[in-house]
Write a protein that holds these residues in place. Sequence first.
Motif, PDB file in Angstrom:
ATOM      1  N   ILE A  19       0.846  -1.188   0.000  1.00  0.00           N
ATOM      2  CA  ILE A  19       0.000   0.000   0.000  1.00  0.00           C
ATOM      3  C   ILE A  19       0.883   1.239   0.000  1.00  0.00           C
ATOM      4  O   ILE A  19       0.690   2.155  -0.785  1.00  0.00           O
ATOM      5  CB  ILE A  19      -0.948  -0.011   1.220  1.00  0.00           C
ATOM      6  CG1 ILE A  19      -1.940  -1.151   1.059  1.00  0.00           C
ATOM      7  CG2 ILE A  19      -1.677   1.309   1.344  1.00  0.00           C
ATOM      8  CD1 ILE A  19      -2.762  -1.448   2.274  1.00  0.00           C
ATOM      9  N   ALA A  20       1.914   1.232   0.866  1.00  0.00           N
ATOM     10  CA  ALA A  20       2.809   2.389   0.915  1.00  0.00           C
ATOM     11  C   ALA A  20       3.509   2.575  -0.436  1.00  0.00           C
ATOM     12  O   ALA A  20       3.648   3.684  -0.917  1.00  0.00           O
ATOM     13  CB  ALA A  20       3.818   2.224   2.037  1.00  0.00           C
ATOM     14  N   PHE A  21       3.926   1.473  -1.066  1.00  0.00           N
ATOM     15  CA  PHE A  21       4.579   1.588  -2.373  1.00  0.00           C
ATOM     16  C   PHE A  21       3.617   2.179  -3.395  1.00  0.00           C
ATOM     17  O   PHE A  21       4.012   2.989  -4.221  1.00  0.00           O
ATOM     18  CB  PHE A  21       5.059   0.222  -2.868  1.00  0.00           C
ATOM     19  CG  PHE A  21       6.359  -0.191  -2.266  1.00  0.00           C
ATOM     20  CD1 PHE A  21       7.416   0.718  -2.159  1.00  0.00           C
ATOM     21  CD2 PHE A  21       6.557  -1.474  -1.802  1.00  0.00           C
ATOM     22  CE1 PHE A  21       8.633   0.341  -1.612  1.00  0.00           C
ATOM     23  CE2 PHE A  21       7.768  -1.858  -1.240  1.00  0.00           C
ATOM     24  CZ  PHE A  21       8.809  -0.949  -1.144  1.00  0.00           C
ATOM     25  N   ALA A  22       2.367   1.744  -3.344  1.00  0.00           N
ATOM     26  CA  ALA A  22       1.389   2.234  -4.307  1.00  0.00           C
ATOM     27  C   ALA A  22       1.222   3.743  -4.150  1.00  0.00           C
ATOM     28  O   ALA A  22       1.145   4.471  -5.137  1.00  0.00           O
ATOM     29  CB  ALA A  22       0.063   1.518  -4.114  1.00  0.00           C
ATOM     30  N   ASP A  23       1.194   4.221  -2.894  1.00  0.00           N
ATOM     31  CA  ASP A  23       1.030   5.654  -2.661  1.00  0.00           C
ATOM     32  C   ASP A  23       2.260   6.422  -3.135  1.00  0.00           C
ATOM     33  O   ASP A  23       2.151   7.487  -3.733  1.00  0.00           O
ATOM     34  CB  ASP A  23       0.777   5.928  -1.179  1.00  0.00           C
ATOM     35  CG  ASP A  23      -0.553   5.338  -0.744  1.00  0.00           C
ATOM     36  OD1 ASP A  23      -1.332   4.908  -1.621  1.00  0.00           O
ATOM     37  OD2 ASP A  23      -0.804   5.302   0.466  1.00  0.00           O
ATOM     38  N   TYR A  24       3.432   5.846  -2.890  1.00  0.00           N
ATOM     39  CA  TYR A  24       4.665   6.489  -3.346  1.00  0.00           C
ATOM     40  C   TYR A  24       4.675   6.559  -4.878  1.00  0.00           C
ATOM     41  O   TYR A  24       5.064   7.561  -5.465  1.00  0.00           O
ATOM     42  CB  TYR A  24       5.890   5.726  -2.827  1.00  0.00           C
ATOM     43  CG  TYR A  24       7.189   6.372  -3.205  1.00  0.00           C
ATOM     44  CD1 TYR A  24       7.646   7.497  -2.511  1.00  0.00           C
ATOM     45  CD2 TYR A  24       7.943   5.908  -4.275  1.00  0.00           C
ATOM     46  CE1 TYR A  24       8.821   8.126  -2.875  1.00  0.00           C
ATOM     47  CE2 TYR A  24       9.131   6.534  -4.642  1.00  0.00           C
ATOM     48  CZ  TYR A  24       9.561   7.638  -3.938  1.00  0.00           C
ATOM     49  OH  TYR A  24      10.723   8.257  -4.309  1.00  0.00           O
ATOM     50  N   ASP A  25       4.206   5.463  -5.474  1.00  0.00           N
ATOM     51  CA  ASP A  25       4.107   5.390  -6.926  1.00  0.00           C
ATOM     52  C   ASP A  25       3.249   6.511  -7.497  1.00  0.00           C
ATOM     53  O   ASP A  25       3.567   7.097  -8.525  1.00  0.00           O
ATOM     54  CB  ASP A  25       3.440   4.052  -7.270  1.00  0.00           C
ATOM     55  CG  ASP A  25       4.200   3.323  -8.333  1.00  0.00           C
ATOM     56  OD1 ASP A  25       5.441   3.385  -8.299  1.00  0.00           O
ATOM     57  OD2 ASP A  25       3.546   2.704  -9.194  1.00  0.00           O
ATOM     58  N   LEU A  26       2.153   6.771  -6.807  1.00  0.00           N
ATOM     59  CA  LEU A  26       1.240   7.824  -7.242  1.00  0.00           C
ATOM     60  C   LEU A  26       1.936   9.194  -7.175  1.00  0.00           C
ATOM     61  O   LEU A  26       1.753  10.043  -8.041  1.00  0.00           O
ATOM     62  CB  LEU A  26      -0.014   7.799  -6.366  1.00  0.00           C
ATOM     63  CG  LEU A  26      -1.144   8.748  -6.754  1.00  0.00           C
ATOM     64  CD1 LEU A  26      -1.650   8.465  -8.164  1.00  0.00           C
ATOM     65  CD2 LEU A  26      -2.295   8.617  -5.753  1.00  0.00           C
ATOM     66  N   LEU A  27       2.759   9.356  -6.144  1.00  0.00           N
ATOM     67  CA  LEU A  27       3.540  10.589  -5.989  1.00  0.00           C
ATOM     68  C   LEU A  27       4.492  10.745  -7.178  1.00  0.00           C
ATOM     69  O   LEU A  27       4.637  11.833  -7.730  1.00  0.00           O
ATOM     70  CB  LEU A  27       4.341  10.472  -4.689  1.00  0.00           C
ATOM     71  CG  LEU A  27       4.785  11.709  -3.927  1.00  0.00           C
ATOM     72  CD1 LEU A  27       3.596  12.492  -3.431  1.00  0.00           C
ATOM     73  CD2 LEU A  27       5.658  11.298  -2.746  1.00  0.00           C
ATOM     74  N   VAL A  28       5.112   9.639  -7.577  1.00  0.00           N
ATOM     75  CA  VAL A  28       6.040   9.661  -8.707  1.00  0.00           C
ATOM     76  C   VAL A  28       5.269   9.952  -9.995  1.00  0.00           C
ATOM     77  O   VAL A  28       5.624  10.851 -10.757  1.00  0.00           O
ATOM     78  CB  VAL A  28       6.775   8.306  -8.833  1.00  0.00           C
ATOM     79  CG1 VAL A  28       7.650   8.279 -10.076  1.00  0.00           C
ATOM     80  CG2 VAL A  28       7.608   8.037  -7.586  1.00  0.00           C
ATOM     81  N   LYS A  29       4.182   9.198 -10.193  1.00  0.00           N
ATOM     82  CA  LYS A  29       3.412   9.331 -11.432  1.00  0.00           C
ATOM     83  C   LYS A  29       2.793  10.716 -11.572  1.00  0.00           C
ATOM     84  O   LYS A  29       2.583  11.200 -12.674  1.00  0.00           O
ATOM     85  CB  LYS A  29       2.285   8.300 -11.459  1.00  0.00           C
ATOM     86  CG  LYS A  29       2.744   6.931 -11.876  1.00  0.00           C
ATOM     87  CD  LYS A  29       1.530   6.060 -12.221  1.00  0.00           C
ATOM     88  CE  LYS A  29       1.879   4.599 -12.112  1.00  0.00           C
ATOM     89  NZ  LYS A  29       0.956   3.862 -11.248  1.00  0.00           N
ATOM     90  N   SER A  30       2.462  11.328 -10.444  1.00  0.00           N
ATOM     91  CA  SER A  30       1.794  12.630 -10.489  1.00  0.00           C
ATOM     92  C   SER A  30       2.805  13.763 -10.613  1.00  0.00           C
ATOM     93  O   SER A  30       2.448  14.928 -10.532  1.00  0.00           O
ATOM     94  CB  SER A  30       0.947  12.835  -9.243  1.00  0.00           C
ATOM     95  OG  SER A  30       0.118  11.724  -9.025  1.00  0.00           O
ATOM     96  N   ASN A  31       4.088  13.396 -10.727  1.00  0.00           N
ATOM     97  CA  ASN A  31       5.144  14.372 -10.973  1.00  0.00           C
ATOM     98  C   ASN A  31       5.434  15.279  -9.771  1.00  0.00           C
ATOM     99  O   ASN A  31       6.033  16.342  -9.917  1.00  0.00           O
ATOM    100  CB  ASN A  31       4.796  15.220 -12.202  1.00  0.00           C
ATOM    101  CG  ASN A  31       6.057  15.713 -12.877  1.00  0.00           C
ATOM    102  OD1 ASN A  31       7.124  15.082 -12.738  1.00  0.00           O
ATOM    103  ND2 ASN A  31       5.964  16.841 -13.558  1.00  0.00           N
ATOM    104  N   CYS A  32       4.988  14.881  -8.588  1.00  0.00           N
ATOM    105  CA  CYS A  32       5.210  15.693  -7.393  1.00  0.00           C
ATOM    106  C   CYS A  32       6.696  15.803  -7.076  1.00  0.00           C
ATOM    107  O   CYS A  32       7.153  16.815  -6.534  1.00  0.00           O
ATOM    108  CB  CYS A  32       4.513  15.069  -6.185  1.00  0.00           C
ATOM    109  SG  CYS A  32       2.837  14.560  -6.543  1.00  0.00           S
TER     110      CYS A  32
END
Length: 103
Positions: A19-32
């Motif tokens: 779950i934590a990886f998925a959230d981190y992934d979203l941070l990466v994908k969203s260009n944050c």
Amino acid sequence: MKKIISLFIALIAASAANIAFADYDLLVKSNCLACHNIDKNLNGPKLKDVAEKYANDATATERLAKKIKSGGTGVWGEDMMPPQAQLTDANALILAKYILSLK
Ligand code: HEC
């Protein structure tokens, strides 16, 4: 039996990590991460500082989710965070929760 229990514990730990990886992934994908790092100040504040600033603020999750979508300036300095309007409300909320968990 012991083996089964420890396998079970390992599975729970693995899924929590996922779950934590998925959230981190979203941070990466969203260009944050173009402007943020978890523990370094870039153009934007380091995300651990954001988590600390709002650690005792029960309304922070919703407010930050809104701010993530609308952008803004003046809380951390004069740099401007551009609106991240491409994010769905649900993803903005996931990101806000994830960031607040980083303290
Ligand atoms: C172009 C650079 C840039 C990008 C891209 C960016 N940010 Fe920011 N972010 C900033 C700046 C600058 C600030 C400080 C704004 C302020 O002082 O009010 C900030 C502040 C924040 C804050 C703290 C807001 C507050 O009011 O305390 C959060 C949370 C945040 N960003 C999350 C994100 C997330 C999640 C993404 C990706 C979807 C993202 N940012 C993308 C530059 C950026």
